[in-house]
Structure formats: structure tokens, C-alpha cells
Design a protein around this motif. Structure first.
Motif, PDB file in Angstrom:
ATOM      1  N   LEU A 115       0.834  -1.198   0.000  1.00 13.09           N
ATOM      2  CA  LEU A 115       0.000   0.000   0.000  1.00 13.09           C
ATOM      3  C   LEU A 115       0.871   1.252   0.000  1.00 13.09           C
ATOM      4  O   LEU A 115       0.598   2.211  -0.745  1.00 13.09           O
ATOM      5  CB  LEU A 115      -0.931  -0.005   1.218  1.00 13.09           C
ATOM      6  CG  LEU A 115      -1.831   1.192   1.406  1.00 13.09           C
ATOM      7  CD1 LEU A 115      -2.830   1.288   0.257  1.00 13.09           C
ATOM      8  CD2 LEU A 115      -2.565   1.092   2.720  1.00 13.09           C
ATOM      9  N   ALA A 116       1.913   1.244   0.803  1.00 14.40           N
ATOM     10  CA  ALA A 116       2.817   2.396   0.841  1.00 14.40           C
ATOM     11  C   ALA A 116       3.485   2.607  -0.518  1.00 14.40           C
ATOM     12  O   ALA A 116       3.583   3.742  -1.006  1.00 14.40           O
ATOM     13  CB  ALA A 116       3.875   2.191   1.924  1.00 14.40           C
ATOM     14  N   LEU A 117       3.922   1.521  -1.139  1.00 15.84           N
ATOM     15  CA  LEU A 117       4.546   1.640  -2.460  1.00 15.84           C
ATOM     16  C   LEU A 117       3.548   2.119  -3.507  1.00 15.84           C
ATOM     17  O   LEU A 117       3.905   2.890  -4.410  1.00 15.84           O
ATOM     18  CB  LEU A 117       5.157   0.303  -2.877  1.00 15.84           C
ATOM     19  CG  LEU A 117       6.362  -0.153  -2.051  1.00 15.84           C
ATOM     20  CD1 LEU A 117       6.786  -1.563  -2.458  1.00 15.84           C
ATOM     21  CD2 LEU A 117       7.505   0.828  -2.190  1.00 15.84           C
ATOM     22  N   ALA A 118       2.296   1.694  -3.385  1.00 20.47           N
ATOM     23  CA  ALA A 118       1.270   2.149  -4.328  1.00 20.47           C
ATOM     24  C   ALA A 118       1.013   3.643  -4.173  1.00 20.47           C
ATOM     25  O   ALA A 118       0.824   4.360  -5.165  1.00 20.47           O
ATOM     26  CB  ALA A 118      -0.017   1.362  -4.117  1.00 20.47           C
ATOM     27  N   ILE A 119       1.031   4.126  -2.940  1.00 21.80           N
ATOM     28  CA  ILE A 119       0.822   5.562  -2.713  1.00 21.80           C
ATOM     29  C   ILE A 119       1.966   6.369  -3.312  1.00 21.80           C
ATOM     30  O   ILE A 119       1.752   7.384  -3.977  1.00 21.80           O
ATOM     31  CB  ILE A 119       0.647   5.852  -1.204  1.00 21.80           C
ATOM     32  CG1 ILE A 119      -0.652   5.225  -0.692  1.00 21.80           C
ATOM     33  CG2 ILE A 119       0.645   7.350  -0.926  1.00 21.80           C
ATOM     34  CD1 ILE A 119      -0.790   5.259   0.818  1.00 21.80           C
ATOM     35  N   VAL A 120       3.197   5.890  -3.086  1.00 23.72           N
ATOM     36  CA  VAL A 120       4.354   6.580  -3.660  1.00 23.72           C
ATOM     37  C   VAL A 120       4.301   6.497  -5.184  1.00 23.72           C
ATOM     38  O   VAL A 120       4.602   7.474  -5.882  1.00 23.72           O
ATOM     39  CB  VAL A 120       5.674   5.996  -3.111  1.00 23.72           C
ATOM     40  CG1 VAL A 120       6.872   6.539  -3.858  1.00 23.72           C
ATOM     41  CG2 VAL A 120       5.795   6.289  -1.623  1.00 23.72           C
ATOM     42  N   GLY A 121       3.903   5.342  -5.712  1.00 24.09           N
ATOM     43  CA  GLY A 121       3.781   5.189  -7.156  1.00 24.09           C
ATOM     44  C   GLY A 121       2.763   6.142  -7.747  1.00 24.09           C
ATOM     45  O   GLY A 121       2.970   6.695  -8.833  1.00 24.09           O
ATOM     46  N   ALA A 122       1.679   6.373  -7.045  1.00 20.36           N
ATOM     47  CA  ALA A 122       0.678   7.333  -7.510  1.00 20.36           C
ATOM     48  C   ALA A 122       1.275   8.741  -7.545  1.00 20.36           C
ATOM     49  O   ALA A 122       0.994   9.517  -8.463  1.00 20.36           O
ATOM     50  CB  ALA A 122      -0.554   7.292  -6.614  1.00 20.36           C
ATOM     51  N   GLY A 123       2.103   9.055  -6.567  1.00 23.18           N
ATOM     52  CA  GLY A 123       2.771  10.351  -6.570  1.00 23.18           C
ATOM     53  C   GLY A 123       3.747  10.488  -7.725  1.00 23.18           C
ATOM     54  O   GLY A 123       3.888  11.560  -8.312  1.00 23.18           O
ATOM     55  N   LEU A 124       4.424   9.380  -8.049  1.00 23.10           N
ATOM     56  CA  LEU A 124       5.349   9.398  -9.189  1.00 23.10           C
ATOM     57  C   LEU A 124       4.609   9.591 -10.508  1.00 23.10           C
ATOM     58  O   LEU A 124       5.096  10.253 -11.416  1.00 23.10           O
ATOM     59  CB  LEU A 124       6.146   8.100  -9.242  1.00 23.10           C
ATOM     60  CG  LEU A 124       7.299   7.963  -8.259  1.00 23.10           C
ATOM     61  CD1 LEU A 124       7.856   6.552  -8.290  1.00 23.10           C
ATOM     62  CD2 LEU A 124       8.389   8.963  -8.583  1.00 23.10           C
ATOM     63  N   LEU A 125       3.443   9.001 -10.602  1.00 24.01           N
ATOM     64  CA  LEU A 125       2.666   9.109 -11.842  1.00 24.01           C
ATOM     65  C   LEU A 125       2.193  10.532 -12.108  1.00 24.01           C
ATOM     66  O   LEU A 125       1.945  10.899 -13.253  1.00 24.01           O
ATOM     67  CB  LEU A 125       1.471   8.161 -11.810  1.00 24.01           C
ATOM     68  CG  LEU A 125       1.802   6.684 -11.945  1.00 24.01           C
ATOM     69  CD1 LEU A 125       0.549   5.838 -11.804  1.00 24.01           C
ATOM     70  CD2 LEU A 125       2.478   6.409 -13.276  1.00 24.01           C
ATOM     71  N   GLU A 126       2.058  11.298 -11.042  1.00 24.11           N
ATOM     72  CA  GLU A 126       1.629  12.692 -11.221  1.00 24.11           C
ATOM     73  C   GLU A 126       2.695  13.484 -11.981  1.00 24.11           C
ATOM     74  O   GLU A 126       2.384  14.454 -12.658  1.00 24.11           O
ATOM     75  CB  GLU A 126       1.343  13.346  -9.871  1.00 24.11           C
ATOM     76  CG  GLU A 126       0.116  12.799  -9.183  1.00 24.11           C
ATOM     77  CD  GLU A 126      -1.153  13.111  -9.942  1.00 24.11           C
ATOM     78  OE1 GLU A 126      -1.283  14.227 -10.483  1.00 24.11           O
ATOM     79  OE2 GLU A 126      -2.019  12.230  -9.995  1.00 24.11           O
ATOM     80  N   GLY A 127       3.951  13.071 -11.841  1.00 26.84           N
ATOM     81  CA  GLY A 127       5.022  13.702 -12.603  1.00 26.84           C
ATOM     82  C   GLY A 127       5.545  14.999 -12.027  1.00 26.84           C
ATOM     83  O   GLY A 127       6.394  15.639 -12.614  1.00 26.84           O
ATOM     84  N   ASN A 128       5.075  15.385 -10.876  1.00 27.15           N
ATOM     85  CA  ASN A 128       5.476  16.635 -10.258  1.00 27.15           C
ATOM     86  C   ASN A 128       6.201  16.311  -8.959  1.00 27.15           C
ATOM     87  O   ASN A 128       5.738  15.485  -8.178  1.00 27.15           O
ATOM     88  CB  ASN A 128       4.224  17.486  -9.993  1.00 27.15           C
ATOM     89  CG  ASN A 128       4.550  18.874  -9.503  1.00 27.15           C
ATOM     90  OD1 ASN A 128       5.673  19.168  -9.104  1.00 27.15           O
ATOM     91  ND2 ASN A 128       3.556  19.728  -9.545  1.00 27.15           N
ATOM     92  N   LEU A 129       7.323  16.948  -8.680  1.00 33.35           N
ATOM     93  CA  LEU A 129       8.086  16.683  -7.472  1.00 33.35           C
ATOM     94  C   LEU A 129       7.273  17.031  -6.227  1.00 33.35           C
ATOM     95  O   LEU A 129       7.336  16.324  -5.221  1.00 33.35           O
ATOM     96  CB  LEU A 129       9.403  17.469  -7.497  1.00 33.35           C
ATOM     97  CG  LEU A 129      10.345  17.217  -6.326  1.00 33.35           C
ATOM     98  CD1 LEU A 129      10.753  15.752  -6.283  1.00 33.35           C
ATOM     99  CD2 LEU A 129      11.552  18.112  -6.418  1.00 33.35           C
TER     100      LEU A 129
END
Length: 119
Positions: free
Chosen positions: A72-86
């Protein structure tokens, strides 16, 4: 306003999952109660084993719970990565810390318990 809508949606989804899980548990317990009643009425020797099962809590595999929390934690971080914004990535890491660290803590606890059992 979109953050509030997201929080409400996630909360409702969690409540729905909990209600469904509790419903399945109640259904299983009801079926076990009926089986115990039939076993008692028929004088089955297995009735005492079934009665003992009524008092037991469901077994939870802590290792599986830990893996799910880390995923779940990795999925949340992955969702943040998909946004493309730091900035979005930083905002995603903060809520991901809680389930990730709890999952790691459970795995460390289990590892220590395994080592204590071997000694």
C-alpha cells in the motif's frame, strides 16, 4: 475542495469494505452455530470440537498484513510518481510513511520472534 471529496470517498470505501468483511464473518459464524446445533441434536462426538471452534478468534497472518501495508505504501508513492510533479511526490510520500513503517515494524517483530524461537 477536491481533497475533501477524496477523503470522503476513501472513508466511504473503507467503511464499505469493513461492512462487507463483518457481514462475511457474521455469515460464517451463523453457519457454524447451525452446524453446532445440528451436531448437538444428533449427539455427534464432534460437537465439542465445534464448540471449541466457536470461541476461537480468526487467525491473522501477520506476515501477509505486513506485506499488504508495504505494498500500500509503495502504491501511494507510485501514484505520486505518476503525477510527474516533485511536489506531488513529496505529498504522496508523507501518507505512505505510516503503512510502510508499520509493515516494516511488523516484519522486524516477526523476524525477532522467529530468532527467539530458534534459540
Amino acid at each position: 475542495m477536491p481533497e475533501t471529496e477524496m477523503i470522503v470517498t476513501v472513508t466511504l470505501a473503507i467503511c464499505l469494505v469493513l461492512i462487507v468483511a463483518l457481514g462475511f464473518r457474521a455469515f460464517n459464524l451463523r453457519s457454524l452455530h447451525r452446524t453446532v446445533m445440528v451436531a448437538i441434536e444428533q449427539g455427534s462426538p464432534d460437537a465439542s470440537v465445534l464448540i471449541d471452534r466457536l470461541g476461537q478468534r480468526p487467525r491473522v497472518n501477520l506476515r501477509l498484513v505486513a506485506y499488504v501495508l508495504i505494498a500500500l505504501a509503495l502504491a501511494i508513492v507510485g501514484a505520486g510518481l505518476l503525477e510527474g510533479n516533485l511536489h506531488d511526490l513529496k505529498e504522496a510520500v508523507v501518507p505512505a510513511l505510516f503503512p510502510g513503517l508499520v509493515g516494516v515494524a511488523i516484519l522486524l517483530y516477526l523476524r525477532g520472534a522467529d530468532r527467539a524461537g530458534d534459540a
